[in-house]
Scaffold this active site. Structure first.
Site, mmCIF file in Angstrom:
data_model
loop_
_atom_site.group_PDB
_atom_site.id
_atom_site.type_symbol
_atom_site.label_atom_id
_atom_site.label_comp_id
_atom_site.label_asym_id
_atom_site.label_seq_id
_atom_site.Cartn_x
_atom_site.Cartn_y
_atom_site.Cartn_z
ATOM 1 N N LYS B 92 47.779 44.861 107.820
ATOM 2 C CA LYS B 92 49.100 44.379 107.398
ATOM 3 C C LYS B 92 49.151 43.989 105.922
ATOM 4 O O LYS B 92 50.177 44.114 105.275
ATOM 5 C CB LYS B 92 49.527 43.182 108.256
ATOM 6 C CG LYS B 92 49.745 43.524 109.728
ATOM 7 C CD LYS B 92 51.011 44.337 109.920
ATOM 8 C CE LYS B 92 51.315 44.569 111.392
ATOM 9 N NZ LYS B 92 52.476 45.466 111.576
ATOM 10 N N GLU B 114 59.308 38.891 109.694
ATOM 11 C CA GLU B 114 59.266 38.738 111.148
ATOM 12 C C GLU B 114 57.830 38.981 111.557
ATOM 13 O O GLU B 114 57.090 39.656 110.853
ATOM 14 C CB GLU B 114 60.195 39.750 111.814
ATOM 15 C CG GLU B 114 59.581 41.137 112.072
ATOM 16 C CD GLU B 114 59.211 41.902 110.799
ATOM 17 O OE1 GLU B 114 59.774 41.592 109.731
ATOM 18 O OE2 GLU B 114 58.341 42.792 110.867
ATOM 19 N N SER B 381 42.588 48.672 113.482
ATOM 20 C CA SER B 381 43.592 48.106 112.574
ATOM 21 C C SER B 381 43.460 46.613 112.336
ATOM 22 O O SER B 381 43.936 46.096 111.336
ATOM 23 C CB SER B 381 44.989 48.432 113.099
ATOM 24 O OG SER B 381 45.126 47.981 114.425
#
Lengths: 268, 399
Positions: B92, B114, B381
């Protein structure tokens, strides 16, 4: 001319401004919507905006979100909203009905299928808040082909260059959102709105309704002085939400009559 | 038209994507589109982005040959792209750095985000602290409860976490609320969207920032194995880590791209979060894509043990890659993901995020069907420290 056009023409002839009132279909109950539509008209509404419930009402504030959640709990969907409009039309053939909602329920039904069904039910205009003119090719044309006015929003953030583009796609009237923010937001600066409307009118010959932030006779009067129509939503839905059992229609009737007095005071 | 040329100037990937938002946001999205167009062609912007990825995030992230896992799964060799080793523990941060640099360029002092699992919220709070910006993170009330370590991390980093109690109280509702904040504060605020979804230009710019993952793999795989992998496998919620590793591989036609959705209690149960496997196209959150919806076009509640995959839509480019046949999409259910989570812990000493465990679980199914000389590259990830409470709960253990 559509029912919306006729309504604005008739009001203009009487030197009056339009009062547009919003309720969410299916709130507070499935069977209460059609009677409530008649109450709105009796109390002085010129045009009814009927909210189509959606699970993710991104552009609405908490009041209309909750109305949408109540309506969904009552299992009210787009087909029911069309049925309600058809029912309303059995005893009212003059008051325009504009459906207001989000793209997905309409897209899921299919734009062509929806437009046909909506016309048959007696719907006059449709506002899908999350379909801007850029994405409306094949949507507003379909609506127009079936005699339904595609209503579009303008906002304080809309640059002048876009106003013309929005006006070209629109039919019926233009809905000017007077505030940044979601439905049910707070204060309204009518002088600022008046300046914006002047600019909008240079590019758009349709009547302009102003909504967001109108809560009583005084704010309705102030907006009626500068706009062709006054749009009230959250304030009415809030009344429906907070009314004691059995008091709902009386409360709404009282509020809409007050708003009507405000709107009419502007023409005196 | 080449698959890599998309989206078009209005953000369309074939019939998917686009800009489906209320008028109030149109000007802000146009401002962002114009500014991003300048930034992506500005060598100084790109150099700063690269510098930050290297010195702050710790890139490039390694590719690791999971030999014991490969042996256990009994087939193809499994390689892991270690996004879990990035600063903040997931992919991210690649995106939040890019967007924070854009926000700074645009003079916005307040950022909002969010978050589902909390990874994007932490990555946003991190960059807000790094660049001295105010940060507000919207998070579904249910996710706040199941991801409490990440909630505390965000607070430590100076962010305000707002629990969202409307709708299903998960990621989609957090996204609604972030959009509402943005509509209201559009002039002062930059919305750091966490996945390759939302209205144009977000799916494109998030993809571009995440493509560093795939670009590194294209260099690293030949160094390690002498060639590119046979399959690239990544989990898909909104789809940002998957598109980040898939996109650079699109022109490599011999490389199979496989996205893994959250199968929840199983596709047949209806309790899942797999719109590409079992949904239909529709419009939500500003774009057209495959969605989970009912007969009335209402969005239905999703189910997954992994908060980061618990979303009813998917980035528009994945819908396009599915229809174009360039990528395949499968679903892995909660139990399979949980088993893969434990496998990676025990065989390799790596605690993976539950999201990434879905990708590992598919590799577990795929590997035995391929020869030992075949190569599966799994995008790992994120790391799983944030998930230990959930895993303990599933196992009936109180921490």
């Amino acid at each position: 001319m559509s029912r919306i056009g006729e309504t604005f023409t008739a009001l203009k002839a009487q030197n009056k401004k339009a009062l547009i009132t919003f309720i969410t279909a299916g709130d507070p109950g499935k069977g209460l919507t059609v009677p409530m539509m008649h109450v709105l008209v009796e109390a002085g509404a010129d045009i009814i905006e009927l909210g189509v419930p959606f699970s993710d009402p991104m552009a609405d504030g908490p009041v209309i979100q909750r109305a949408s959640e109540r309506a969904l709990a009552n299992k009210v969907g787009l087909k029911d909203v069309l049925a309600m409009t058809a029912e309303f039309r059995k005893s009212n053939t003059t008051t325009p009905v504009v459906l207001m909602g989000y793209a997905n329920p309409v897209e899921h039904m299919g734009y062509e299928t929806f437009a046909k069904a909506a016309k048959a039910a007696g719907v006059d205009g449709v506002l899908t808040v999350d379909i801007p003119p850029e994405e409306s090719a094949g949507v507003s044309d379909v609506f127009k082909a079936h005699g339904i006015d595609p209503v579009f929003l303008l906002s304080p953030t809309t640059p002048e260059a876009r106003v013309e583009q929005v006006a070209a796609a629109a039919g019926g009237f233009i809905y000017y959102v007077s505030l940044k923010g979601v439905t049910g937001s707070a204060n309204l600066d009518t002088e600022e709105v008046a300046r914006k409307l002047e600019m909008v009118r240079r590019h758009c010959s349709l009547p302009v309704g102003v909504g967001f932030g109108i809560r009583d006779a005084a704010t309705a009067e102030a907006v009626a002085r500068i706009a062709d129509a006054v749009v009230v939503g959250s304030r009415i839905v809030n009344e429906i939400e907070t009314a004691p059992e059995g008091e709902c229609s009386n409360r709404v009737r009282h509020l809409v009559a007050e708003l009507r007095r405000g709107v009419d005071a502007a023409s005196k | 038209m080449k698959l890599t040329d998309l989206p078009d100037s209005r953000g369309h990937f074939g019939p998917y994507g686009g800009i489906f938002v209320a008028e109030t946001l149109m000007a802000a999205l146009e401002e962002l589109r114009v500014e991003y167009e300048k930034a992506r062609n500005d060598p100084a912007f790109l150099a700063e982005f690269e510098y930050e990825l290297k010195h702050y995030v710790g890139r490039p992230s390694p590719v690791y040959h999971a030999k014991r896992l490969s042996e256990a799964y009994g087939g193809a060799q499994i390689y892991l792209k270690r996004e879990d080793l990035n600063h903040t523990g997931a992919h991210k941060i690649n995106n939040t750095i890019g967007q924070a640099l854009l926000a700074r360029r645009m003079g916005k002092k307040r950022v909002i985000a969010e978050t589902g699992a909390g990874q994007h919220g932490v990555a946003s709070a991190t960059v807000a602290a790094r660049y001295g910006m105010e940060c507000v993170v919207y998070m579904g009330a249910e996710d706040v409860a199941r991801q409490s370590p990440n909630v505390f991390r965000m607070k430590l980093l100076g962010a305000t976490v707002v629990p969202v109690s409307s709708g299903s109280k998960t990621l989609k509702d957090a996204l609604n609320e972030a959009m509402r904040d943005w509509v209201t504060n559009v002039e002062s605020t930059f919305y750091i969207l966490g996945t390759a979804a939302g209205p144009h230009p977000y799916p494109m710019l998030v993809r571009d920032f995440q493509c560093v993952i795939g670009r590194e793999c294209i260099v690293q795989m030949p160094e390690l194995t002498g060639r590119q992998p046979d399959c690239v496998v990544a989990c898909v919620g909104g789809g940002s880590n998957a598109i980040g590793i898939f996109h650079p591989y699109i022109p490599y036609e011999d490389v199979r791209l496989i996205g893994v959705e959250a199968g929840g209690s199983g596709i047949a149960s209806g309790k899942h979060a797999a719109p590409l496997s079992a949904g239909t196209p529709g419009v939500l959150h500003g774009f057209r894509s495959y969605l989970m919806q009912d007969d009335n076009g209402q969005i239905i509640e999703t189910h997954s043990v992994s908060a980061g995959l618990d979303y009813p839509g998917v980035g528009p480019e994945h819908s396009w890659l599915k229809d174009a046949g360039r990528a395949e999409y499968v679903a892995i259910d909660d139990d399979e993901a949980m088993a893969a989570f434990h496998d990676l812990c025990r065989y390799e000493g790596i605690i993976p995020a539950l999201e990434s465990s879905h990708a590992v679980a598919h590799a577990k199914k795929l590997a035995p069907t391929l020869g030992k000389d075949k190569i599966i590259l799994v995008n790992l990830s994120g790391r799983g420290d944030k998930d230990i409470n959930t895993v303990a709960k599933v196992a009936g253990i109180t921490l």
